[in-house]
Design a protein around this motif. Structure first.
Motif, PDB file in Angstrom:
ATOM      1  N   TYR A   1       0.838  -1.204   0.000  1.00 44.80           N
ATOM      2  CA  TYR A   1       0.000   0.000   0.000  1.00 44.80           C
ATOM      3  C   TYR A   1       0.874   1.255   0.000  1.00 44.80           C
ATOM      4  CZ  TYR A   1      -4.360  -2.521   1.068  1.00 44.80           C
ATOM      5  OH  TYR A   1      -5.465  -3.333   1.022  1.00 44.80           O
ATOM      6  N   ASN A   2       1.937   1.221   0.770  1.00 47.00           N
ATOM      7  CA  ASN A   2       2.861   2.351   0.829  1.00 47.00           C
ATOM      8  C   ASN A   2       3.503   2.610  -0.533  1.00 47.00           C
ATOM      9  OD1 ASN A   2       4.281   4.442   2.225  1.00 47.00           O
ATOM     10  ND2 ASN A   2       6.073   3.105   2.259  1.00 47.00           N
ATOM     11  N   LYS A   3       3.941   1.551  -1.197  1.00 48.61           N
ATOM     12  CA  LYS A   3       4.549   1.695  -2.526  1.00 48.61           C
ATOM     13  C   LYS A   3       3.544   2.258  -3.534  1.00 48.61           C
ATOM     14  CE  LYS A   3       8.437  -1.292  -2.239  1.00 48.61           C
ATOM     15  NZ  LYS A   3       9.419  -0.221  -2.184  1.00 48.61           N
ATOM     16  N   ILE A   4       2.310   1.809  -3.454  1.00 45.07           N
ATOM     17  CA  ILE A   4       1.266   2.323  -4.344  1.00 45.07           C
ATOM     18  C   ILE A   4       1.050   3.810  -4.094  1.00 45.07           C
ATOM     19  CG2 ILE A   4      -1.224   2.254  -4.817  1.00 45.07           C
ATOM     20  CD1 ILE A   4      -1.021  -0.829  -4.298  1.00 45.07           C
ATOM     21  N   ASN A   5       0.974   4.200  -2.834  1.00 42.48           N
ATOM     22  CA  ASN A   5       0.753   5.611  -2.486  1.00 42.48           C
ATOM     23  C   ASN A   5       1.909   6.501  -2.940  1.00 42.48           C
ATOM     24  OD1 ASN A   5      -1.771   5.152  -1.346  1.00 42.48           O
ATOM     25  ND2 ASN A   5      -0.916   4.755   0.673  1.00 42.48           N
ATOM     26  N   ILE A   6       3.118   6.041  -2.759  1.00 40.52           N
ATOM     27  CA  ILE A   6       4.297   6.811  -3.186  1.00 40.52           C
ATOM     28  C   ILE A   6       4.292   6.970  -4.710  1.00 40.52           C
ATOM     29  CG2 ILE A   6       6.819   6.740  -3.417  1.00 40.52           C
ATOM     30  CD1 ILE A   6       6.823   5.455  -0.558  1.00 40.52           C
ATOM     31  N   LEU A   7       4.045   5.882  -5.421  1.00 44.09           N
ATOM     32  CA  LEU A   7       4.030   5.952  -6.886  1.00 44.09           C
ATOM     33  C   LEU A   7       2.897   6.865  -7.359  1.00 44.09           C
ATOM     34  CD1 LEU A   7       5.098   5.163  -9.637  1.00 44.09           C
ATOM     35  CD2 LEU A   7       3.787   3.022  -9.470  1.00 44.09           C
ATOM     36  N   SER A   8       1.761   6.772  -6.739  1.00 40.76           N
ATOM     37  CA  SER A   8       0.633   7.632  -7.103  1.00 40.76           C
ATOM     38  C   SER A   8       0.983   9.108  -6.921  1.00 40.76           C
ATOM     39  CB  SER A   8      -0.589   7.271  -6.257  1.00 40.76           C
ATOM     40  OG  SER A   8      -1.688   8.054  -6.625  1.00 40.76           O
ATOM     41  N   ARG A   9       1.623   9.431  -5.813  1.00 42.78           N
ATOM     42  CA  ARG A   9       2.035  10.826  -5.569  1.00 42.78           C
ATOM     43  C   ARG A   9       3.062  11.288  -6.604  1.00 42.78           C
ATOM     44  NH1 ARG A   9       1.953   9.226  -0.084  1.00 42.78           N
ATOM     45  NH2 ARG A   9       4.213   9.165  -0.013  1.00 42.78           N
ATOM     46  N   ARG A  10       3.992  10.440  -6.966  1.00 43.37           N
ATOM     47  CA  ARG A  10       5.016  10.814  -7.949  1.00 43.37           C
ATOM     48  C   ARG A  10       4.415  11.020  -9.339  1.00 43.37           C
ATOM     49  NH1 ARG A  10       9.804   6.877  -5.707  1.00 43.37           N
ATOM     50  NH2 ARG A  10      10.377   8.250  -3.991  1.00 43.37           N
ATOM     51  N   ILE A  11       3.522  10.142  -9.719  1.00 42.66           N
ATOM     52  CA  ILE A  11       2.866  10.305 -11.020  1.00 42.66           C
ATOM     53  C   ILE A  11       2.027  11.578 -11.016  1.00 42.66           C
ATOM     54  CG2 ILE A  11       1.141   9.344 -12.601  1.00 42.66           C
ATOM     55  CD1 ILE A  11       2.115   6.532 -11.705  1.00 42.66           C
ATOM     56  N   SER A  12       1.301  11.813  -9.943  1.00 46.33           N
ATOM     57  CA  SER A  12       0.469  13.018  -9.842  1.00 46.33           C
ATOM     58  C   SER A  12       1.310  14.283  -9.879  1.00 46.33           C
ATOM     59  CB  SER A  12      -0.364  12.978  -8.562  1.00 46.33           C
ATOM     60  OG  SER A  12      -1.303  11.931  -8.624  1.00 46.33           O
ATOM     61  N   ALA A  13       2.471  14.253  -9.252  1.00 39.77           N
ATOM     62  CA  ALA A  13       3.359  15.422  -9.262  1.00 39.77           C
ATOM     63  C   ALA A  13       3.849  15.713 -10.681  1.00 39.77           C
ATOM     64  CB  ALA A  13       4.541  15.202  -8.328  1.00 39.77           C
ATOM     65  N   LEU A  14       4.205  14.679 -11.418  1.00 43.95           N
ATOM     66  CA  LEU A  14       4.629  14.882 -12.804  1.00 43.95           C
ATOM     67  C   LEU A  14       3.468  15.400 -13.643  1.00 43.95           C
ATOM     68  CD1 LEU A  14       6.609  14.754 -15.129  1.00 43.95           C
ATOM     69  CD2 LEU A  14       6.132  12.298 -15.337  1.00 43.95           C
ATOM     70  N   ARG A  15       2.293  14.871 -13.412  1.00 41.41           N
ATOM     71  CA  ARG A  15       1.101  15.333 -14.137  1.00 41.41           C
ATOM     72  C   ARG A  15       0.864  16.812 -13.890  1.00 41.41           C
ATOM     73  NH1 ARG A  15      -4.132  16.273 -12.993  1.00 41.41           N
ATOM     74  NH2 ARG A  15      -5.608  15.978 -14.688  1.00 41.41           N
ATOM     75  N   THR A  16       0.950  17.243 -12.638  1.00 40.70           N
ATOM     76  CA  THR A  16       0.756  18.639 -12.289  1.00 40.70           C
ATOM     77  C   THR A  16       1.802  19.512 -12.977  1.00 40.70           C
ATOM     78  OG1 THR A  16      -0.228  18.047 -10.166  1.00 40.70           O
ATOM     79  CG2 THR A  16       0.693  20.274 -10.358  1.00 40.70           C
TER      80      THR A  16
END
Length: 115
Positions: A94-109
């Protein structure tokens, strides 16, 4: 090239981890939860790859959004598996999923600010 992106590399690592988790699920879930879990996690990497080859930042951002949606699907499936008592003690994933989600979202932004 998409292979040079850290989020791509992290998504491939997540695929490997999720496939191991899927393999531990009951045999009767081969064509249900197990299959859906595998498709969802692969979708994360495929959308990153497809988006990277697009010609605009806006298009790439759209595919990154799809990747985050697929990560949410993976997260929900894992939660269902826990509720069904197929899995336990998977906080690390779950932690790895959350970290990856935040990183992808940051690049998207960041990409959306370029338009």
């Amino acid at each position: 090239m998409y292979k040079n992106l850290e989020i791509w590399k992290e998504s491939v690592d997540l695929i490997k981890r999720i496939y191991k988790i899927a393999a531990s699920l009951p045999k009767e879930e081969d064509y249900n939860i197990k299959s859906q879990l595998r498709r969802a996690v692969i979708s994360v990497a495929l959308n990153i790859a497809e988006g990277k080859c697009r010609h605009s930042a806006k298009d790439f951002a759209h595919f990154l959004n799809l990747s985050v949606s697929s990560l949410n699907e993976v997260n929900a499936i894992l939660n269902i598996c826990e509720e069904l008592e197929f899995l336990k003690n998977i906080d690390e994933i779950y932690n790895k999923i959350n970290i990856l989600s935040r990183r992808i979202s940051a690049l998207r932004t960041k990409l959306l600010k370029l338009k």
